[in-house]
Design a protein around this motif. Structure first.
Motif, PDB file in Angstrom:
ATOM      1  N   PHE A  25      53.553  47.554 -54.243  1.00  0.00           N
ATOM      2  CA  PHE A  25      54.675  47.253 -55.141  1.00  0.00           C
ATOM      3  C   PHE A  25      54.342  47.520 -56.613  1.00  0.00           C
ATOM      4  O   PHE A  25      55.217  47.445 -57.465  1.00  0.00           O
ATOM      5  CB  PHE A  25      55.107  45.792 -54.984  1.00  0.00           C
ATOM      6  CG  PHE A  25      55.510  45.425 -53.580  1.00  0.00           C
ATOM      7  CD1 PHE A  25      56.594  46.045 -52.971  1.00  0.00           C
ATOM      8  CD2 PHE A  25      54.809  44.464 -52.860  1.00  0.00           C
ATOM      9  CE1 PHE A  25      56.982  45.708 -51.678  1.00  0.00           C
ATOM     10  CE2 PHE A  25      55.179  44.111 -51.573  1.00  0.00           C
ATOM     11  CZ  PHE A  25      56.268  44.744 -50.979  1.00  0.00           C
ATOM     12  N   GLY A  26      53.068  47.781 -56.906  1.00  0.00           N
ATOM     13  CA  GLY A  26      52.682  48.007 -58.301  1.00  0.00           C
ATOM     14  C   GLY A  26      52.369  46.688 -58.992  1.00  0.00           C
ATOM     15  O   GLY A  26      53.133  45.737 -58.910  1.00  0.00           O
ATOM     16  N   GLU A  27      51.238  46.631 -59.668  1.00  0.00           N
ATOM     17  CA  GLU A  27      50.802  45.400 -60.343  1.00  0.00           C
ATOM     18  C   GLU A  27      51.399  45.322 -61.753  1.00  0.00           C
ATOM     19  O   GLU A  27      51.559  46.355 -62.430  1.00  0.00           O
ATOM     20  CB  GLU A  27      49.265  45.403 -60.418  1.00  0.00           C
ATOM     21  CG  GLU A  27      48.636  44.208 -61.100  1.00  0.00           C
ATOM     22  CD  GLU A  27      48.876  42.892 -60.354  1.00  0.00           C
ATOM     23  OE1 GLU A  27      48.826  42.881 -59.126  1.00  0.00           O
ATOM     24  OE2 GLU A  27      49.122  41.877 -61.049  1.00  0.00           O
ATOM     25  N   GLY A  28      51.706  44.111 -62.175  1.00  0.00           N
ATOM     26  CA  GLY A  28      52.085  43.839 -63.568  1.00  0.00           C
ATOM     27  C   GLY A  28      53.108  44.812 -64.128  1.00  0.00           C
ATOM     28  O   GLY A  28      54.198  44.982 -63.583  1.00  0.00           O
ATOM     29  N   ASP A  29      52.738  45.462 -65.230  1.00  0.00           N
ATOM     30  CA  ASP A  29      53.669  46.374 -65.908  1.00  0.00           C
ATOM     31  C   ASP A  29      53.574  47.813 -65.401  1.00  0.00           C
ATOM     32  O   ASP A  29      54.196  48.715 -65.971  1.00  0.00           O
ATOM     33  CB  ASP A  29      53.396  46.381 -67.423  1.00  0.00           C
ATOM     34  CG  ASP A  29      53.751  45.048 -68.050  1.00  0.00           C
ATOM     35  OD1 ASP A  29      54.649  44.378 -67.501  1.00  0.00           O
ATOM     36  OD2 ASP A  29      53.127  44.671 -69.052  1.00  0.00           O
ATOM     37  N   ASN A  30      52.786  48.026 -64.359  1.00  0.00           N
ATOM     38  CA  ASN A  30      52.686  49.391 -63.813  1.00  0.00           C
ATOM     39  C   ASN A  30      54.086  49.882 -63.417  1.00  0.00           C
ATOM     40  O   ASN A  30      54.832  49.155 -62.756  1.00  0.00           O
ATOM     41  CB  ASN A  30      51.767  49.374 -62.576  1.00  0.00           C
ATOM     42  CG  ASN A  30      51.663  50.732 -61.921  1.00  0.00           C
ATOM     43  OD1 ASN A  30      52.610  51.214 -61.310  1.00  0.00           O
ATOM     44  ND2 ASN A  30      50.515  51.358 -62.041  1.00  0.00           N
ATOM     45  N   ASP A  31      54.433  51.080 -63.829  1.00  0.00           N
ATOM     46  CA  ASP A  31      55.750  51.595 -63.452  1.00  0.00           C
ATOM     47  C   ASP A  31      55.683  52.996 -62.836  1.00  0.00           C
ATOM     48  O   ASP A  31      56.686  53.690 -62.746  1.00  0.00           O
ATOM     49  CB  ASP A  31      56.723  51.573 -64.645  1.00  0.00           C
ATOM     50  CG  ASP A  31      56.231  52.403 -65.816  1.00  0.00           C
ATOM     51  OD1 ASP A  31      55.165  53.044 -65.696  1.00  0.00           O
ATOM     52  OD2 ASP A  31      56.926  52.438 -66.850  1.00  0.00           O
ATOM     53  N   THR A  32      54.466  53.382 -62.420  1.00  0.00           N
ATOM     54  CA  THR A  32      54.329  54.705 -61.797  1.00  0.00           C
ATOM     55  C   THR A  32      54.129  54.612 -60.276  1.00  0.00           C
ATOM     56  O   THR A  32      53.806  55.596 -59.623  1.00  0.00           O
ATOM     57  CB  THR A  32      53.161  55.495 -62.445  1.00  0.00           C
ATOM     58  OG1 THR A  32      52.071  54.598 -62.701  1.00  0.00           O
ATOM     59  CG2 THR A  32      53.600  56.133 -63.746  1.00  0.00           C
ATOM     60  N   HIS A  33      54.308  53.398 -59.736  1.00  0.00           N
ATOM     61  CA  HIS A  33      54.280  53.229 -58.274  1.00  0.00           C
ATOM     62  C   HIS A  33      55.489  53.973 -57.679  1.00  0.00           C
ATOM     63  O   HIS A  33      56.373  54.433 -58.424  1.00  0.00           O
ATOM     64  CB  HIS A  33      54.352  51.731 -57.929  1.00  0.00           C
ATOM     65  CG  HIS A  33      55.504  51.015 -58.579  1.00  0.00           C
ATOM     66  ND1 HIS A  33      56.787  51.068 -58.086  1.00  0.00           N
ATOM     67  CD2 HIS A  33      55.581  50.264 -59.711  1.00  0.00           C
ATOM     68  CE1 HIS A  33      57.599  50.386 -58.855  1.00  0.00           C
ATOM     69  NE2 HIS A  33      56.894  49.880 -59.873  1.00  0.00           N
ATOM     70  N   VAL A  34      55.549  54.059 -56.352  1.00  0.00           N
ATOM     71  CA  VAL A  34      56.692  54.729 -55.714  1.00  0.00           C
ATOM     72  C   VAL A  34      57.985  54.020 -56.144  1.00  0.00           C
ATOM     73  O   VAL A  34      58.073  52.785 -56.109  1.00  0.00           O
ATOM     74  CB  VAL A  34      56.547  54.698 -54.167  1.00  0.00           C
ATOM     75  CG1 VAL A  34      57.806  55.238 -53.506  1.00  0.00           C
ATOM     76  CG2 VAL A  34      55.326  55.510 -53.736  1.00  0.00           C
ATOM     77  N   GLN A  35      58.953  54.810 -56.551  1.00  0.00           N
ATOM     78  CA  GLN A  35      60.184  54.225 -57.084  1.00  0.00           C
ATOM     79  C   GLN A  35      61.092  53.723 -55.957  1.00  0.00           C
ATOM     80  O   GLN A  35      61.470  54.484 -55.061  1.00  0.00           O
ATOM     81  CB  GLN A  35      60.918  55.266 -57.943  1.00  0.00           C
ATOM     82  CG  GLN A  35      60.115  55.674 -59.176  1.00  0.00           C
ATOM     83  CD  GLN A  35      59.691  54.472 -60.024  1.00  0.00           C
ATOM     84  OE1 GLN A  35      60.535  53.718 -60.483  1.00  0.00           O
ATOM     85  NE2 GLN A  35      58.384  54.275 -60.199  1.00  0.00           N
TER      86      GLN A  35
END
Ligand code: SF4
Ligand code: SF4
Length: 340
Positions: A42-52
């Motif tokens: 799901f992506g950690e913290g403020d990461n926003d480059t995980h799968v959308q």
């Protein structure tokens, strides 16, 4: 050995169409569908480059009962405990399917899967995995500071290891306590299932009793119980990931989708925003986790003018693929089939 098929879609202006084509292929391949586990980070913290998540919104149309599945993580952050983990997933837009955290509230629920490989006899895997026969790995392909790259194998092997399993892969030894900052509160000792912690002025772990479950890391209110990162180095760490993947795929049906988009140097466990360092490539689909990661890496190197951008993290990241092939996870030989 026959080449494994890897399907490649690279119409970057309409990725959702490609994702849906892959979902359709998987759905047609599933026999006796009850529910399908969708393994995602799901992506950690403020990461926003995980799968959308927007690209995955049609999962419900193709599968009878798709459910996001994940396990808690080892280090302190937003995904250490089930409640926080789910909050993080919702905050990142994964709010359209049920979420099943397979290793319980605190990472305490695991099952030992016997695989009897070079470094691992029994892998500690999130207990809830037993409830799924059909699973889809949806992985963001990117760099990883220890493994070199992270794709399907890392999404499954590291991702579905319970907290103790993750400690085993990373360190293989007991956690360490920063005694200077320990308050002696005793929470760790109360929760330790092996009675391995004695607390007087501060906590001390008896390594001969510790079973490496990593519960103490999760419960310490001061965050002073640390992971001895890097104790497992190089090839052994990579082999462990392959071995844990083998445990997860044993007696299950898996399909794999890799996103070669928003490709970053570091993985999605970093809680800060990262800038992709190269242009998007597309998405891949295969039934073979080795073939899809090999094809992903080959496409990435080709796009990066023949240079492995993750070499500074690991000189030998291909060992993960070679060893994975050796233990029967799949084949490094593949046929790339482009679809429109
Ligand atoms: S890792 Fe588990 S067994 Fe080891 S000291 Fe911590 S709680 Fe106890
Ligand atoms: S829970 Fe943390 S602060 Fe409390 S005794 Fe254990 S190590 Fe020390």
């Amino acid at each position: 050995m026959e080449k494994s098929k890897v399907y490649y879609y690279n119409n970057l202006s309409n990725l959702k169409s490609g994702v849906n084509k892959f979902f359709k292929m998987i759905a047609e391949d599933i026999e006796d569908e009850t529910k399908t586990g969708i393994k995602i980070h799901f992506g950690e913290g403020d990461n926003d480059t995980h799968v959308q998540p927007d690209l995955l919104k049609d999962l419900n149309k193709y599968f009878k009962e798709p459910i996001f599945v994940e396990c808690n993580v080892l280090y302190r952050g937003n995904r250490l405990r089930k409640d926080d983990h789910i909050k993080q997933a919702l905050a990142h837009g994964f709010n359209f399917l049920e979420i099943d955290i397979l290793d319980g509230e605190m990472g305490e629920d695991y099952t030992e899967i016997e695989i009897d490989t070079k470094n691992t006899q029994k892998a500690k895997i999130g207990k809830g995995l037993k409830n799924y026969d059909n699973l889809v790995s949806i992985a963001h392909f990117k760099g990883h500071i220890v493994a070199g790259f992270g794709g399907a194998l890392k999404n499954i092997g590291m991702g579905l290891g319970s907290r103790g399993g993750k400690l085993d892969m990373h360190a293989g030894v007991a956690p360490i306590i920063d005694v200077d900052n320990c308050t002696g509160c005793g929470s760790c000792s109360e929760q330790c299932p092996a009675d391995a912690i004695e607390v007087n002025k501060y906590a001390v772990i008896d390594e001969s009793l510790c079973i490496g479950c990593a519960q103490c890391i999760a419960v310490c209110p001061e965050g002073v119980i640390k992971i001895p990162w890097g104790k497992r180095k190089g090839d052994e760490f990579l082999e462990k990931i392959a071995e844990y993947t083998l445990a997860c795929v044993k007696d299950k049906n898996w399909w794999h989708i890799n996103f070669l988009t928003d490709i970053t140097m570091k993985c999605d466990c970093f809680g800060s925003k990262q800038e992709p360092f190269m242009d998007d490539i597309g998405i891949l689909f295969s039934k073979d986790p080795i073939a899809i990661d090999k094809a992903s890496m080959d496409l990435l190197i080709e796009k990066n003018d023949g240079v492995d951008p993750f070499k500074k993290f690991s000189n030998n990241s291909q060992h993960l693929l070679k060893y994975g092939e050796e233990i029967g996870l799949g084949s490094m030989k593949y046929e790339l089939i482009k679809i429109d």
